[in-house]
Enzyme design. Structure first.
Site, short mmCIF file in Angstrom:
data_model
loop_
_atom_site.label_atom_id
_atom_site.label_comp_id
_atom_site.label_asym_id
_atom_site.label_seq_id
_atom_site.Cartn_x
_atom_site.Cartn_y
_atom_site.Cartn_z
N ARG A 14 0.84 -1.20 0.00
CA ARG A 14 0.00 0.00 0.00
C ARG A 14 0.87 1.24 0.00
O ARG A 14 1.81 1.33 0.78
CB ARG A 14 -0.88 0.00 1.25
CG ARG A 14 -2.25 0.57 1.03
CD ARG A 14 -3.07 0.52 2.29
NE ARG A 14 -3.49 -0.83 2.65
CZ ARG A 14 -4.24 -1.10 3.69
NH1 ARG A 14 -4.63 -0.12 4.50
NH2 ARG A 14 -4.61 -2.33 3.96
N SER A 101 -8.03 -0.03 -0.17
CA SER A 101 -8.89 -0.36 0.98
C SER A 101 -9.63 0.90 1.45
O SER A 101 -10.32 1.53 0.67
CB SER A 101 -8.04 -1.00 2.08
OG SER A 101 -8.86 -1.49 3.10
N HIS A 102 -9.44 1.27 2.73
CA HIS A 102 -10.14 2.44 3.28
C HIS A 102 -9.20 3.63 3.43
O HIS A 102 -9.53 4.60 4.10
CB HIS A 102 -10.74 2.09 4.63
CG HIS A 102 -9.73 1.54 5.59
ND1 HIS A 102 -9.41 0.21 5.64
CD2 HIS A 102 -8.93 2.16 6.48
CE1 HIS A 102 -8.46 0.03 6.55
NE2 HIS A 102 -8.15 1.19 7.08
N LYS A 111 -3.78 -6.46 -2.73
CA LYS A 111 -4.03 -7.59 -1.82
C LYS A 111 -3.91 -8.85 -2.67
O LYS A 111 -4.46 -8.92 -3.77
CB LYS A 111 -5.42 -7.49 -1.20
CG LYS A 111 -5.55 -6.33 -0.20
CD LYS A 111 -6.94 -6.28 0.44
CE LYS A 111 -7.01 -5.13 1.44
NZ LYS A 111 -8.35 -4.97 2.06
N ASP A 244 -16.81 -0.60 3.49
CA ASP A 244 -15.58 0.18 3.32
C ASP A 244 -15.24 0.28 1.83
O ASP A 244 -15.99 -0.21 0.98
CB ASP A 244 -14.43 -0.40 4.14
CG ASP A 244 -13.89 -1.71 3.59
OD1 ASP A 244 -14.64 -2.41 2.87
OD2 ASP A 244 -12.74 -2.07 3.87
N ASP A 246 -13.22 -1.07 -0.34
CA ASP A 246 -13.08 -2.22 -1.24
C ASP A 246 -14.06 -3.35 -0.92
O ASP A 246 -14.00 -4.41 -1.51
CB ASP A 246 -11.64 -2.74 -1.27
CG ASP A 246 -11.18 -3.34 0.06
OD1 ASP A 246 -11.70 -2.93 1.12
OD2 ASP A 246 -10.29 -4.21 0.04
N ASP A 248 -14.65 -5.30 1.79
CA ASP A 248 -14.39 -6.50 2.60
C ASP A 248 -14.76 -6.33 4.08
O ASP A 248 -14.63 -7.26 4.87
CB ASP A 248 -12.95 -7.01 2.45
CG ASP A 248 -11.89 -5.99 2.84
OD1 ASP A 248 -12.24 -4.93 3.39
OD2 ASP A 248 -10.69 -6.26 2.58
N ARG A 249 -15.23 -5.11 4.46
CA ARG A 249 -15.61 -4.88 5.85
C ARG A 249 -17.04 -4.34 5.93
O ARG A 249 -17.50 -3.65 5.02
CB ARG A 249 -14.65 -3.89 6.53
CG ARG A 249 -13.24 -4.42 6.62
CD ARG A 249 -12.38 -3.55 7.51
NE ARG A 249 -12.24 -2.22 6.98
CZ ARG A 249 -12.25 -1.11 7.73
NH1 ARG A 249 -12.43 -1.19 9.03
NH2 ARG A 249 -12.08 0.08 7.18
N MET A 328 -11.95 -7.00 15.11
CA MET A 328 -12.58 -5.76 15.55
C MET A 328 -12.68 -4.73 14.42
O MET A 328 -13.56 -3.89 14.40
CB MET A 328 -11.76 -5.19 16.72
CG MET A 328 -12.37 -4.00 17.41
SD MET A 328 -13.92 -4.42 18.19
CE MET A 328 -14.61 -2.78 18.44
N HIS A 331 -13.50 -7.12 9.54
CA HIS A 331 -13.34 -8.28 8.67
C HIS A 331 -14.01 -9.47 9.35
O HIS A 331 -13.67 -9.82 10.48
CB HIS A 331 -11.86 -8.62 8.46
CG HIS A 331 -11.09 -7.56 7.74
ND1 HIS A 331 -11.01 -7.51 6.37
CD2 HIS A 331 -10.36 -6.51 8.19
CE1 HIS A 331 -10.27 -6.47 6.00
NE2 HIS A 331 -9.86 -5.85 7.09
#
Length: 472
Positions: A14, A101-102, A111, A244, A246, A248-249, A328, A331
């Protein structure tokens, strides 16, 4: 070639475009990853990208690099990270998602799944070394460059992915929901999938826009959920879901504006999963509430706390054959009925399946055990300092008399001290040079006491420690 070492994180790559990450980095990664895949007997790599403005150029460069070393590429186009994982679980075994991501809009990254496993740690560093040497064709067992480039196939995975979820998840009643995609890539797929399940969906910010004009796509931050809370207050929708950048959350908000953090969502998921696979391990990270383990035990499962990191959790779940895991950060990993990867849309579907059995979804969520806790807090450090500080803290915490019984000290990831009435945590972030802190107490007084004890410990090693709210 010259690559910036700091972009190679513990679980992914990243950086900021174009200062630390550009098309030459992407193409070099494609060559290095392609050779690593060839060395494991892989012939195909799936490539996807999120909605960031730099995505198309980086994705094209990555594909060029992969094809140069003879890898056949399946180009998925713009998809969520879980859709890339789905492709790497169904049509091939390796894949790379181009995603920041975020992180802020000027970030991007990668990833990676190699031969069925999310790579992290040493394997990511091995790619860095291969890229630095820029002798990719000479590395490993792959031999010299092939005489012709790998094939390129375009594939629209959405229909297959949607049908797989809709075929698996069944709502007991129609539900009215609000979905906030924050202009992230999930906006292009999640609302449609949730409609196909039988939901009435009110959409917020579904247009994919890499500038994120409305709010940042990170549902772990309360300020990013304000519009969702407002929409729930002003409409007859019963639950709010947020994704988020991408996809995944998952973030969850009740009708009365309460955020149901992922460690409490896991209690509900564990109760459900354990009905079908009793006595199984349920995995969670060190940042999760102390209330989670007893809830898992009560549901007939075996709670297991582990290190933070989506790649680490996935690997450990495979080792112990856990049907469910979570972090937490948001994910959530379903192996039971799914593939074991983190997927915000699939987690949302499973949540709605459970909630649809009750007339009042918010009442079910608000009834989950809770405590008084701080948000995730950060202590800024110099580059390389967090892990040194944590090593000293672990020594001190384990020394006789530092935390007398009934306190229990865990050093699996930083220092976590559990008392009968709460816990404190100090760990080193694996992605930025900060210490991550979290405190929880069953009462406000317990929270205050635990925070005081942990900060005293921290300041004995790092006297200049200054607390700030976590930023991403």
């Amino acid at each position: 070639m010259k690559v910036t070492a700091s972009i190679f994180k513990a679980y992914d790559i990243r950086g900021v475009v174009p200062s630390t990450l550009d098309e030459s980095v992407a193409e070099s990664l494609g060559r290095a990853f392609g050779l690593a895949a060839r060395a494991e007997g892989e012939g195909w790599v799936a490539v996807g990208r999120d909605g960031r403005l730099s995505g198309p150029a980086l994705s094209a460069a990555l594909i060029r690099g992969l094809r140069t070393v003879g890898m056949d590429v399946i180009d998925l186009g713009m998809v969520t990270t879980p859709m890339l994982y789905y492709a790497a679980s169904t049509v091939c075994k390796s894949g790379i998602q181009v995603t920041g991501s975020h992180n802020p809009a000027d970030y991007n990254g990668f990833k990676m799944v190699l031969a069925g496993r999310a790579i992290y740690g040493d394997e990511i560093q091995a790619l860095r070394k291969a890229m630095e040497a820029d002798q990719a064709p000479l590395l490993g067992e792959a031999g010299a460059l092939p005489s012709k480039a790998g094939k390129l196939t375009k594939l629209d995975i959405l229909a297959s992915y949607r049908d797989r979820i809709v075929g698996d998840v069944h709502l007991h009643r129609r539900m009215k929901i609000v979905v906030d995609s924050g202009n992230g890539v999930a906006g292009a797929s999640a609302p449609g999938i949730l409609r196909a399940l039988g939901c009435d969906v009110r959409e917020l910010y579904s247009d994919v826009d890499g500038t994120f004009p409305n709010h940042h796509p990170d549902p772990s931050k309360p300020e990013n959920l304000r519009d969702l809370v407002k929409a729930l207050r002003e409409t007859d929708a019963e639950i709010g879901l947020a994704f988020d950048g991408d996809g995944d959350r998952l973030g969850v908000v009740t009708k009365d504006g309460q955020t149901i953090f992922p460690d409490r969502q896991l209690m509900l998921f564990a109760r459900d999963v354990l009905k079908r696979v009793p006595s199984s391990f349920i995995l969670f990270d060190v940042k999760c509430t102390q209330r989670l383990a007893p809830a898992i035990k009560e549901a007939g499962g075996k709670p297991l706390m582990y290190k933070t990191g989506h790649s680490l959790i996935k690997a450990r779940m495979k080792e112990i054959d856990a049907p469910l895991g979570g972090e937490m950060s948001g994910h959530v990993f379903f192996k039971e009925r799914w593939y074991g990867f983190d997927d915000g849309t699939y987690a949302a579907a499973r949540l709605l399946e459970i909630l649809s059995r009750s007339a009042d979804a918010s009442a079910v969520l608000n009834a989950l055990p809770t405590s008084h806790s701080t948000p995730e807090l950060n202590v800024a450090c110099a580059e390389g300092e967090p892990h040194r500080v944590v090593a000293e803290l672990q020594k001190k915490a384990l020394a006789s008399g530092t935390f007398p019984k009934p306190a229990e000290v865990s050093t699996i990831d930083g220092v976590r001290v559990d008392w009968p009435d709460g816990f404190g945590l100090v760990r080193a972030s694996n992605t930025t040079p900060v210490l991550v802190l979290r405190f929880e107490g069953h009462t406000p007084q317990a929270l205050q006491r635990i925070e005081g004890e942990m900060l005293t410990l921290l300041k004995s090693v790092k006297p200049d420690a200054a607390l700030g709210a976590a930023a991403h």
